[in-house]
Design an enzyme around this catalytic site. Structure first.
Site, PDB file in Angstrom:
ATOM      1  N   GLN A 126       0.833  -1.204   0.000  1.00  0.00           N
ATOM      2  CA  GLN A 126       0.000   0.000   0.000  1.00  0.00           C
ATOM      3  C   GLN A 126       0.865   1.250   0.000  1.00  0.00           C
ATOM      4  O   GLN A 126       1.526   1.541   0.997  1.00  0.00           O
ATOM      5  CB  GLN A 126      -0.899  -0.013   1.243  1.00  0.00           C
ATOM      6  CG  GLN A 126      -1.818   1.191   1.356  1.00  0.00           C
ATOM      7  CD  GLN A 126      -2.545   1.235   2.693  1.00  0.00           C
ATOM      8  OE1 GLN A 126      -2.121   0.605   3.661  1.00  0.00           O
ATOM      9  NE2 GLN A 126      -3.634   1.970   2.757  1.00  0.00           N
ATOM     10  N   GLY A 127       0.838   1.993  -1.089  1.00  0.00           N
ATOM     11  CA  GLY A 127       1.645   3.208  -1.188  1.00  0.00           C
ATOM     12  C   GLY A 127       0.782   4.446  -1.032  1.00  0.00           C
ATOM     13  O   GLY A 127       0.528   5.164  -1.999  1.00  0.00           O
ATOM     14  N   SER A 129       0.842   6.563   2.414  1.00  0.00           N
ATOM     15  CA  SER A 129       1.491   7.543   3.280  1.00  0.00           C
ATOM     16  C   SER A 129       2.815   8.043   2.704  1.00  0.00           C
ATOM     17  O   SER A 129       3.530   7.312   2.011  1.00  0.00           O
ATOM     18  CB  SER A 129       1.771   6.930   4.648  1.00  0.00           C
ATOM     19  OG  SER A 129       0.591   6.410   5.197  1.00  0.00           O
ATOM     20  N   GLU A 245     -10.859  -1.143   5.235  1.00  0.00           N
ATOM     21  CA  GLU A 245      -9.734  -1.508   6.086  1.00  0.00           C
ATOM     22  C   GLU A 245     -10.175  -1.478   7.549  1.00  0.00           C
ATOM     23  O   GLU A 245      -9.836  -2.340   8.332  1.00  0.00           O
ATOM     24  CB  GLU A 245      -8.577  -0.529   5.835  1.00  0.00           C
ATOM     25  CG  GLU A 245      -7.304  -0.898   6.585  1.00  0.00           C
ATOM     26  CD  GLU A 245      -6.183   0.127   6.404  1.00  0.00           C
ATOM     27  OE1 GLU A 245      -6.358   1.089   5.635  1.00  0.00           O
ATOM     28  OE2 GLU A 245      -5.140  -0.054   7.043  1.00  0.00           O
ATOM     29  N   SER A 376      -5.200   6.981  12.518  1.00  0.00           N
ATOM     30  CA  SER A 376      -4.886   6.878  13.949  1.00  0.00           C
ATOM     31  C   SER A 376      -6.172   6.967  14.773  1.00  0.00           C
ATOM     32  O   SER A 376      -7.224   7.365  14.267  1.00  0.00           O
ATOM     33  CB  SER A 376      -3.955   8.012  14.361  1.00  0.00           C
ATOM     34  OG  SER A 376      -4.680   9.234  14.375  1.00  0.00           O
ATOM     35  N   ASN A 377      -6.065   6.626  16.033  1.00  0.00           N
ATOM     36  CA  ASN A 377      -7.255   6.686  16.889  1.00  0.00           C
ATOM     37  C   ASN A 377      -7.790   8.109  17.027  1.00  0.00           C
ATOM     38  O   ASN A 377      -8.986   8.315  17.184  1.00  0.00           O
ATOM     39  CB  ASN A 377      -6.953   6.065  18.256  1.00  0.00           C
ATOM     40  CG  ASN A 377      -6.956   4.544  18.160  1.00  0.00           C
ATOM     41  OD1 ASN A 377      -7.084   3.985  17.066  1.00  0.00           O
ATOM     42  ND2 ASN A 377      -6.829   3.881  19.290  1.00  0.00           N
ATOM     43  N   GLU A 378      -6.892   9.077  16.931  1.00  0.00           N
ATOM     44  CA  GLU A 378      -7.352  10.470  16.973  1.00  0.00           C
ATOM     45  C   GLU A 378      -8.185  10.768  15.730  1.00  0.00           C
ATOM     46  O   GLU A 378      -9.224  11.434  15.798  1.00  0.00           O
ATOM     47  CB  GLU A 378      -6.157  11.427  17.050  1.00  0.00           C
ATOM     48  CG  GLU A 378      -5.409  11.384  18.380  1.00  0.00           C
ATOM     49  CD  GLU A 378      -4.612  10.103  18.607  1.00  0.00           C
ATOM     50  OE1 GLU A 378      -4.080   9.561  17.623  1.00  0.00           O
ATOM     51  OE2 GLU A 378      -4.550   9.624  19.757  1.00  0.00           O
TER      52      GLU A 378
HETATM   53  C1  LIG Z   1       3.731  -0.108  11.507  1.00  0.00           C
HETATM   54  C2  LIG Z   1       3.064   0.795  10.520  1.00  0.00           C
HETATM   55  C3  LIG Z   1       2.655   0.280   9.297  1.00  0.00           C
HETATM   56  C4  LIG Z   1       2.090   1.119   8.332  1.00  0.00           C
HETATM   57  N1  LIG Z   1       1.789   0.601   7.093  1.00  0.00           N
HETATM   58  C5  LIG Z   1       1.404   1.438   6.098  1.00  0.00           C
HETATM   59  C6  LIG Z   1       1.271   0.971   4.758  1.00  0.00           C
HETATM   60  O1  LIG Z   1       1.474  -0.215   4.462  1.00  0.00           O
HETATM   61  N2  LIG Z   1       0.955   1.853   3.782  1.00  0.00           N
HETATM   62  C7  LIG Z   1       0.712   3.180   4.051  1.00  0.00           C
HETATM   63  O2  LIG Z   1       0.391   3.914   3.142  1.00  0.00           O
HETATM   64  N3  LIG Z   1       0.833   3.663   5.304  1.00  0.00           N
HETATM   65  C8  LIG Z   1       1.172   2.828   6.335  1.00  0.00           C
HETATM   66  N4  LIG Z   1       1.347   3.310   7.621  1.00  0.00           N
HETATM   67  C9  LIG Z   1       1.239   4.760   7.828  1.00  0.00           C
HETATM   68  C10 LIG Z   1       0.096   5.186   8.707  1.00  0.00           C
HETATM   69  O3  LIG Z   1      -1.096   5.143   8.023  1.00  0.00           O
HETATM   70  C11 LIG Z   1       0.455   6.581   9.247  1.00  0.00           C
HETATM   71  O4  LIG Z   1       1.486   6.403  10.178  1.00  0.00           O
HETATM   72  C12 LIG Z   1      -0.714   7.248   9.884  1.00  0.00           C
HETATM   73  O5  LIG Z   1      -1.604   7.690   8.897  1.00  0.00           O
HETATM   74  C13 LIG Z   1      -0.302   8.448  10.741  1.00  0.00           C
HETATM   75  O6  LIG Z   1       0.508   9.324  10.039  1.00  0.00           O
HETATM   76  P1  LIG Z   1       1.898   9.833  10.613  1.00  0.00           P
HETATM   77  O7  LIG Z   1       2.652   8.670  11.071  1.00  0.00           O
HETATM   78  O8  LIG Z   1       2.508  10.718   9.621  1.00  0.00           O
HETATM   79  O9  LIG Z   1       1.498  10.666  11.898  1.00  0.00           O
HETATM   80  P2  LIG Z   1       0.943  12.160  11.919  1.00  0.00           P
HETATM   81  O10 LIG Z   1      -0.178  12.267  10.985  1.00  0.00           O
HETATM   82  O11 LIG Z   1       2.060  13.105  11.818  1.00  0.00           O
HETATM   83  O12 LIG Z   1       0.328  12.204  13.386  1.00  0.00           O
HETATM   84  C14 LIG Z   1       1.071  12.529  14.559  1.00  0.00           C
HETATM   85  C15 LIG Z   1       0.081  12.619  15.691  1.00  0.00           C
HETATM   86  O13 LIG Z   1      -0.864  13.651  15.429  1.00  0.00           O
HETATM   87  C16 LIG Z   1      -2.180  13.137  15.476  1.00  0.00           C
HETATM   88  N5  LIG Z   1      -3.009  13.884  14.542  1.00  0.00           N
HETATM   89  C17 LIG Z   1      -2.729  14.145  13.241  1.00  0.00           C
HETATM   90  N6  LIG Z   1      -3.723  14.860  12.703  1.00  0.00           N
HETATM   91  C18 LIG Z   1      -4.643  15.057  13.670  1.00  0.00           C
HETATM   92  C19 LIG Z   1      -5.888  15.733  13.735  1.00  0.00           C
HETATM   93  N7  LIG Z   1      -6.396  16.337  12.663  1.00  0.00           N
HETATM   94  N8  LIG Z   1      -6.556  15.733  14.900  1.00  0.00           N
HETATM   95  C20 LIG Z   1      -6.058  15.126  15.988  1.00  0.00           C
HETATM   96  N9  LIG Z   1      -4.880  14.469  15.992  1.00  0.00           N
HETATM   97  C21 LIG Z   1      -4.189  14.442  14.845  1.00  0.00           C
HETATM   98  C22 LIG Z   1      -2.038  11.692  15.129  1.00  0.00           C
HETATM   99  O14 LIG Z   1      -3.126  10.924  15.580  1.00  0.00           O
HETATM  100  C23 LIG Z   1      -0.763  11.358  15.857  1.00  0.00           C
HETATM  101  O15 LIG Z   1      -1.040  11.154  17.205  1.00  0.00           O
HETATM  102  C24 LIG Z   1       1.889   2.486   8.620  1.00  0.00           C
HETATM  103  C25 LIG Z   1       2.262   3.001   9.861  1.00  0.00           C
HETATM  104  C26 LIG Z   1       2.844   2.165  10.811  1.00  0.00           C
HETATM  105  C27 LIG Z   1       3.253   2.756  12.129  1.00  0.00           C
END
Ligand SMILES: Cc1cc2nc3c(=O)[nH]c(=O)nc-3n(C[C@H](O)[C@H](O)[C@H](O)COP(=O)(O)OP(=O)(O)OC[C@H]3O[C@@H](n4cnc5c(N)ncnc54)[C@H](O)[C@@H]3O)c2cc1C
Lengths: 393, 362
Positions: A126-127, A129, A245, A376-378
C-alpha cells in the site's frame, strides 16, 4: 432480534472450523499464535490453500472468487480463522486493492489482476502515506505526469508494510496539482515494483522487526492502462478502501484467542504456592477484557452489515478504535503475566523460558502501531465526532 | 520535608549529565540501531566507574563514595534521560547486599565493583515464576564447608558479562543468598548443576537484607524511569510544535496538547514519588512499603508516558532510528525489573489493613 445461529449457520461454522484447523499447516498456525514473525512463504502457502477452497476473498464479487455469504457468515469466517491462528489473507490484496479494482476498475483490469491478487501470485503493498502526508493523506506530493499514454512517477512513499516482498504497489499520486481542492487532484495507480527507478529501503522498528519500508520513485514509467477508474478520482477510491480496512481490522477473533492464551499462561506461571491467575488483579483484568471484547464482537455483528452503496458506515470507526485498544490492552496484560521473563527478547525455542514470554515485550511494543496505522485513533475519533455527532469545529 | 538539593549534589548531577550526554552521542542512531535489552558496554561502564557513579552507595571504607540513595537517584535520572542503559541498578543491589552481610573477604570485592573492574549482578528471577525474593525451584544444599546450587535462573540480566552472581536459592524452608564465581551463562540463562557457592550472611538474615538491597536498587531504577519520562515528554512537546499536518503544527489539535498536559502531570507525580523514595531509602532502606508505593506510581506513570509518547508522534515513534520509542522500551523493561507493578500492588494489598492513613513523614 434473536441470538442463536440458525442450523445452517451452525453447520457452516463447524465446516469452516474443521477446514481451518486441518487444511492449514499446523506449523504455520502455531507460529502465528505464538506471535512470531511469519515468512513470506508462510503467508503465501496459507493464502493459496484458502483460495483454492474459496476462503481467501469471500467478500469479493462471486465471479472473481467471492462467496455469496451473509454478513454473519463472513463474521464467522473471520472469527474462526483468527481463532485457529490462520494468517489473514494479505490485507493489501484481499481487503484493500482487490475490492477497489473490483468496484472501480475496468473489466480489463479486473481480469488482469483479480485472480492473481486472490491467489497471492501478486503480492501488493500500500503506497499511500508519505513523510509529510500521514493523517493528512490528501497532502501527498508524489506526482504522476502524463507522457504520451504513460505516467511518469516521482516522489516518495513511506511506512510501506512488507514492501520488501511486494511485486506490485497501489499508490495514490498527484495528477492535478492545480485542482481547487487537494483531494481532487489525486489518482490511483498500479505500479510494478520491478519497474526501473523504484528503490525500497527497510525501516527498523523498536521491536527489531523490519516490516515497513520507504519506497522511492525516480522517473518511474507506468503504462496508462494501470490507472484505476477515473483520472483525479483516486481520493474517493482511497476513502472506500480505508473504510473497508477499518472493518477488516477489528480483530475480534484474535483478541479472544489472545485472552484465552493469557489465561493459560497465567495458570502456568508460578507465584508463591499458587499461580499468577490466582492473583485477583490479574483475574479481574482478564474478566474486564473479556467483557469488553464481547461488546466489540457484538458491535461488529451489529454494524458490519451496515455498509451502504460501497460507503462504510462511519460506525466502523468504532471497530478500529476499540479493536486497536483491546489488542494493545491484551498484549500489555500478557507482558505483565510474563513478569520478569518479559525482560528477555528471543524467538529461540527450547530454552527454559517459553517463547510466548520472550516475545511478549517486543510484541507489545510492536502493536503500539495498531492505534496509528489505518487512520490513527485520533483520526477515528474525529470521524465519529464530525460525521456521526455533527461536531465540526 | 525538603526536596531541594545542595551544591555538591548539583555538581554531581551536572557531571553525570555531561558524561551521559557524551555516552549517548557515541551510540549509533542511524542504520542498524540496536533495540531491546542492551549488552554490557565495558567502555560506558568504565566511564561511570571513573566518575564514581558505580560506587556511590558503597561505604567509603569499602572503596566507595559513601554517598546516599539521593545521589544515586540524581545520577540514575541523568542516565535515564540520556538513554544510557547499564547494569547500575543490578550492581547497586549486589553491592548493598555484600556491604551489609558479606565477610571481610566478600566485602573486599566492593573496591573492584566501585572501580568497574568486578561486575557482580543478582540472579533472582526464575523461569515460569513471577517476581519474588523467595527462590522457587533453585536449591542450595550444604556440601563440605560450602554449598552446592542446582536449578536455573533466568533472566539474569548481564549474566554473560558478570564475574560473580548473587543467587537466591532455597535451603530447606528458607531462601539464602549465595555468591558464585564463574557461573556458565548462555545469554541471560544460568543453569547450576551442583556448582559450589558461598552463603552470604546467614539463612536467617538474608530475606530482610535482600529486601533492603532491592529497595536501594529500586531507587536507581525509578530514577532512571523518571529521566526516561522527562526525555520522552520533552521530545513529544518538541514534536507537537514542529510536526505539521493539514498545513498547521499538530499542536493546533487540542486533543494532543491536552494529552501532553496529562503526560506532564504523570511525570511530576512520578518525580515526587522518586525523590521521596530516595529520601526514605537514605534514612531507612528497610521502609519497604513507601518504596513499593513509589514503584507503583512510577510504573503506571512510565506506562502512560511511554505509550502516549509514541502515539502522539505517530509512525515515527515506532522506529528504531528515532529515540522516543527507546524510552518506551526502557520504561517497559524497568517496570518489570526487580519486581513489577502488578506484583507490587499485590504485596501492598496484603498490608492495607495494617495502617490507617499513609503518613509520609513517618
Ligand atoms: C507499523 C506501521 C505500518 C504502516 N503501514 C502502512 C502501509 O502499508 N501503507 C501506508 O500507506 N501507510 C502505512 N502506515 C502509515 C500510517 O497510516 C500513518 O502512520 C498514519 O496515517 C499516521 O501518520 P503519521 O505517522 O505521519 O502521523 P501524523 O499524521 O504526523 O500524526 C502525529 C500525531 O498527530 C495526530 N493527529 C494528526 N492529525 C490530527 C488531527 N487532525 N486531529 C487530531 N490528531 C491528529 C495523530 O493521531 C498522531 O497522534 C503504517 C504506519 C505504521 C506505524
Amino acid at each position: 432480534m434473536h441470538r442463536h445461529l440458525s442450523e445452517e449457520d451452525a453447520a457452516f461454522k463447524e465446516k469452516i472450523r474443521e477446514f481451518f484447523t486441518t487444511a492449514i499447516p499446523e506449523e504455520i498456525r502455531t507460529k502465528a499464535k505464538e506471535g512470531r514473525e511469519l515468512t513470506k512463504e508462510d503467508i503465501v502457502t496459507s493464502q493459496r490453500i484458502l483460495n483454492e477452497h474459496g476462503y481467501a476473498v469471500p467478500h469479493w464479487p462471486v465471479e472473481y472468487g467471492g462467496q455469496d455469504w451473509t454478513e454473519l457468515q463472513r463474521h464467522i469466517w473471520r472469527d474462526e480463522m483468527q481463532a485457529a491462528g490462520v494468517p489473514q489473507p494479505l490485507p493489501f490484496n484481499a481487503s484493500m486493492v482487490g475490492p477497489v479494482i473490483a468496484a472501480f476498475g475496468s473489466k480489463e483490469l479486473k481480469d488482469r489482476f483479480l485472480p492473481k491478487t486472490a491467489s497471492l501470485d501478486i503480492w501488493w503493498c500500500q503506497g499511500f502515506s508519505e513523510p509529510d502526508a500521514g493523517s493528512d493523506l490528501a497532502g501527498l506530493r508524489t506526482t504522476a505526469v502524463k507522457d504520451g499514454e504513460d505516467w511518469i512517477v516521482n516522489g516518495q512513499k513511506t511506512w510501506t508494510t512488507l514492501g520488501q516482498y511486494a511485486d506490485w504497489i497501489f499508490a495514490l499520486v498527484r495528477t492535478n496539482p492545480e485542482a481547487p481542492k487537494k483531494q481532487q487532484g489525486i489518482s490511483f495507480l498500479l505500479i510494478d515494483m520491478t519497474t526501473p527507478g523504484i528503490e525500497v529501503r527497510p525501516i527498523k522498528l523498536i521491536d527489531g522487526g523490519r516490516e515497513v519500508n520507504e519506497v522511492f520513485f525516480d522517473n518511474v514509467r507506468v503504462p496508462g492502462d494501470q490507472l484505476v477508474g477515473e483520472e483525479n478520482a483516486g481520493w474517493s477510491y482511497a476513502k472506500f478502501l480505508l473504510g473497508n480496512e477499518r472493518v477488516g481490522v477489528a480483530p475480534v477473533g484474535m483478541i479472544k484467542r489472545w485472552l484465552a492464551e493469557a489465561k493459560e499462561y497465567a495458570a502456568q506461571v508460578k507465584q508463591g504456592e499458587g499461580v499468577v491467575l490466582d492473583d485477583p488483579l490479574v483475574a479481574a483484568r482478564i474478566a474486564e477484557l473479556e467483557a469488553e471484547a464481547m461488546a466489540l464482537e457484538l458491535t461488529v455483528l451489529r454494524v458490519a452489515g451496515n455498509s451502504k452503496d460501497g460507503r462504510p458506515d462511519p460506525a466502523s470507526s468504532i471497530l478500529k478504535l476499540r479493536g486497536s485498544q483491546l489488542e494493545q490492552d491484551t498484549l500489555e496484560l500478557i507482558t505483565d503475566i510474563a513478569g520478569p521473563m518479559s525482560l528477555m527478547w528471543s524467538e529461540a525455542d527450547g530454552g527454559p523460558v517459553p517463547v510466548w514470554a520472550t516475545v511478549s515485550t517486543p510484541r507489545y511494543l510492536n502493536f503500539r502501531k495498531a492505534s496509528i496505522y489505518g487512520g490513527s485513533n485520533e483520526v477515528q475519533r474525529g470521524i465519529i465526532s464530525g460525521t456521526i455527532l455533527g461536531l465540526k469545529g | 520535608m525538603d526536596f531541594t538539593i545542595d551544591t555538591e549534589q548539583k555538581a554531581l548531577r551536572d557531571a553525570v549529565r555531561e558524561l551521559a550526554g557524551s555516552l549517548a552521542d557515541n551510540a549509533p542512531s542511524t542504520g542498524d540501531v540496536p533495540v531491546g535489552p542492551n549488552e554490557h558496554d565495558e567502555k560506558a561502564w568504565s566511564a561511570l566507574a571513573e566518575m564514581g557513579v558505580l560506587g556511590l552507595t558503597v561505604p567509603e571504607e569499602l572503596g566507595g563514595m559513601g554517598a546516599t540513595p539521593v545521589e544515586l537517584m540524581l545520577a540514575a535520572q541523568e542516565l535515564g534521560k540520556a538513554r544510557v542503559q547499564s547494569a547500575l541498578p543490578e550492581a547497586v543491589l549486589a553491592a548493598a547486599l555484600l556491604a551489609e552481610l558479606g565477610t571481610e573477604e566478600q566485602k573486599a570485592l566492593l573496591e573492584g565493583v566501585s572501580a568497574g573492574e568486578t561486575l557482580i549482578v543478582p540472579a533472582l528471577h526464575e523461569p515460569m515464576c513471577s517476581f519474588s525474593l523467595q527462590a522457587h525451584d533453585v536449591t542450595a544444599t550444604e556440601s563440605g564447608d560450602g554449598w552446592a546450587l542446582s536449578g536455573t535462573k533466568a533472566p539474569v540480566r548481564y549474566a554473560a558479562a558478570a564475574d560473580r552472581l548473587l543467587v537466591t536459592a532455597r535451603a530447606g524452608e528458607q531462601t539464602g543468598v549465595f555468591l558464585i564465581e564463574g557461573a556458565q551463562a548462555e545469554g541471560d540463562v544460568v543453569t547450576f548443576d551442583g556448582a559450589s557457592a558461598q552463603l552470604v550472611g546467614s539463612l536467617d538474615g538474608a530475606a530482610d537484607a535482600l529486601q533492603r538491597a532491592v529497595n536501594v536498587a529500586t531507587v536507581a531504577l525509578l530514577a532512571e524511569a523518571l529521566g526516561a519520562m522527562e526525555g520522552a515528554l520533552a521530545m513529544t512537546t518538541e514534536y507537537l510544535k514542529s510536526r505539521k499536518q493539514f498545513g498547521v503544527p499538530i499542536m493546533t489539535f487540542q486533543t494532543l496538547t491536552q494529552r501532553a498536559a496529562d503526560m506532564y502531570v504523570s511525570v511530576e507525580l512520578a518525580r515526587s514519588a522518586v525523590q521521596f523514595a530516595a529520601m526514605v531509602a537514605a534514612e531507612d532502606p528497610g521502609a519497604t512499603d513507601h518504596i513499593r508505593r513509589a514503584r507503583v506510581v512510577v510504573g503506571k506513570a512510565g506506562r502512560h508516558v511511554g505509550q502516549e509518547a509514541i502515539q502522539l508522534h505517530g509512525g515515527i515513534g515506532m522506529t528504531a532510528e528515532y529515540a522516543v520509542g527507546h524510552y518506551t522500551t526502557r520504561l517497559t523493561a524497568i517496570e518489570h525489573t526487580l519486581g513489577d507493578t502488578r506484583q507490587t500492588i499485590g504485596e501492598l494489598a496484603r498490608t492495607v489493613r495494617d495502617h490507617g492513613a499513609v503518613d509520609v513523614f513517618a
